[in-house]
Design an enzyme around this catalytic site. Sequence first.
Site, PDB file in Angstrom:
ATOM      1  N   HIS A 162       0.823  -1.211   0.000  1.00  0.00           N
ATOM      2  CA  HIS A 162       0.000   0.000   0.000  1.00  0.00           C
ATOM      3  C   HIS A 162       0.865   1.273   0.000  1.00  0.00           C
ATOM      4  O   HIS A 162       0.461   2.290  -0.559  1.00  0.00           O
ATOM      5  CB  HIS A 162      -0.908   0.017   1.232  1.00  0.00           C
ATOM      6  N   ASP A 169      -7.686  -1.568  -1.429  1.00  0.00           N
ATOM      7  CA  ASP A 169      -8.638  -2.469  -0.781  1.00  0.00           C
ATOM      8  C   ASP A 169     -10.018  -2.069  -1.289  1.00  0.00           C
ATOM      9  O   ASP A 169     -10.455  -0.927  -1.096  1.00  0.00           O
ATOM     10  CB  ASP A 169      -8.568  -2.340   0.739  1.00  0.00           C
ATOM     11  N   GLU A 251      -6.825 -12.142   1.576  1.00  0.00           N
ATOM     12  CA  GLU A 251      -7.781 -11.041   1.733  1.00  0.00           C
ATOM     13  C   GLU A 251      -8.535 -10.831   0.415  1.00  0.00           C
ATOM     14  O   GLU A 251      -7.934 -10.400  -0.578  1.00  0.00           O
ATOM     15  CB  GLU A 251      -7.061  -9.747   2.125  1.00  0.00           C
ATOM     16  N   HIS A 254      -8.033  -7.167  -1.319  1.00  0.00           N
ATOM     17  CA  HIS A 254      -6.703  -6.578  -1.542  1.00  0.00           C
ATOM     18  C   HIS A 254      -6.218  -6.849  -2.967  1.00  0.00           C
ATOM     19  O   HIS A 254      -6.092  -8.010  -3.374  1.00  0.00           O
ATOM     20  CB  HIS A 254      -5.727  -7.172  -0.520  1.00  0.00           C
TER      21      HIS A 254
END
Length: 277
Positions: A162, A169, A251, A254
Site C-alpha cells: 500500500h 482495498d 484477503e 486486496h
Amino acid sequence: MTVRPAAGRRDRPAVRVGLAVGLAVGLLVAAGCTRPAPQPPPSPAPTLPGFVVLSDADPRILTDIRYAGPHNFVGRPVAGYPEPLCLLTGAAATALRRVQDAALATGRGLKVYDCYRPQRAADEFVTWARSPDEQQMKAEFYPRVAKSELFDRGYLGAPTAHSRGSTVDVTLVDVPAPEQARYLPGQPLADCAAGYAERFGDNSVDMGTGFDCFDPLAHTDATRIDPTARQNRLLLRQLMTDGGFVGYDREWWHFRYRDEPWPETYFDLPVARSSAG
C-alpha cells in the site's frame, strides 16, 4: 597644459566628500533605512510523484476510508490519515477507472476502503500489535485469531505494498448503493465473519466477511461461505484481474496494480490532498 591644484589643498575636497558620504550612510543605517538582503523563494512542499486523488480521477467510485476514522481494527484514526481520501498513482487510478466501467456493465460499482498507506501507518500497526492491552476491536475484526499472530499469519505486513501507492482495498456495491451505516465508537461489535445481516451494516454486497476480517473465511478462495458471496468474490477478482490488478489469497479485498510505477519505493507523506503530485 597641466593644471595642478593649489599647494597645500590637494586632498581637502576629497576628504570633505568622504566625510559627508560616511555621515550620510551612518545616519541611514541608524534610522533603519537599509534594504534587507533578498531571500530565496520558499521550497515547494514535497508531494507524491504522479499521485492523484481518486475522486478527481473517477467520482463514481465510492470511498469508505476506514483508517481515517475509528471503525477499524485498532479502534481509532491511524497516523498519516488526516483526510479521508484515496490517493493512488495515476497509472493505478486510470486502471481502476476502467474496472469501474466494467463493473457498471454488470450492474455493480466499486467502493474502496484503503489506497495509498503511509509508512508511518504501517509502523503504527507494528506498535499496536506489540501492545497486548489494546484489543477493544477484537470482537469484530479478529475474534478467533490471537493478536500476536496477525503478522505471522499474513493479515498484516510492514512494509506494505500500500505504501507504494498502487494497491487498493476494494469491494462491490449495488448501483445505486444503499446508504452506508454509521459507526459510533462504543457501540456493540459484530463478528466480521457472521452472516451478512448480522455483521456491521456495510453497504457492500455480501462478500462472505466484512473488510479487514482477520479470519480464514476472508481468504479469497474460502469455500465455507454463502454461494452468493462466493460469486461476488469471483466477480470482483475477475474484474480486477482483467483490469491489470493482482489479488492476495488471504484477503478478498486486496489488489495490487501489476505494472505499478514505484515497485521498490515506500512513501510516507500523509493521506491529504496536498500530498498529491
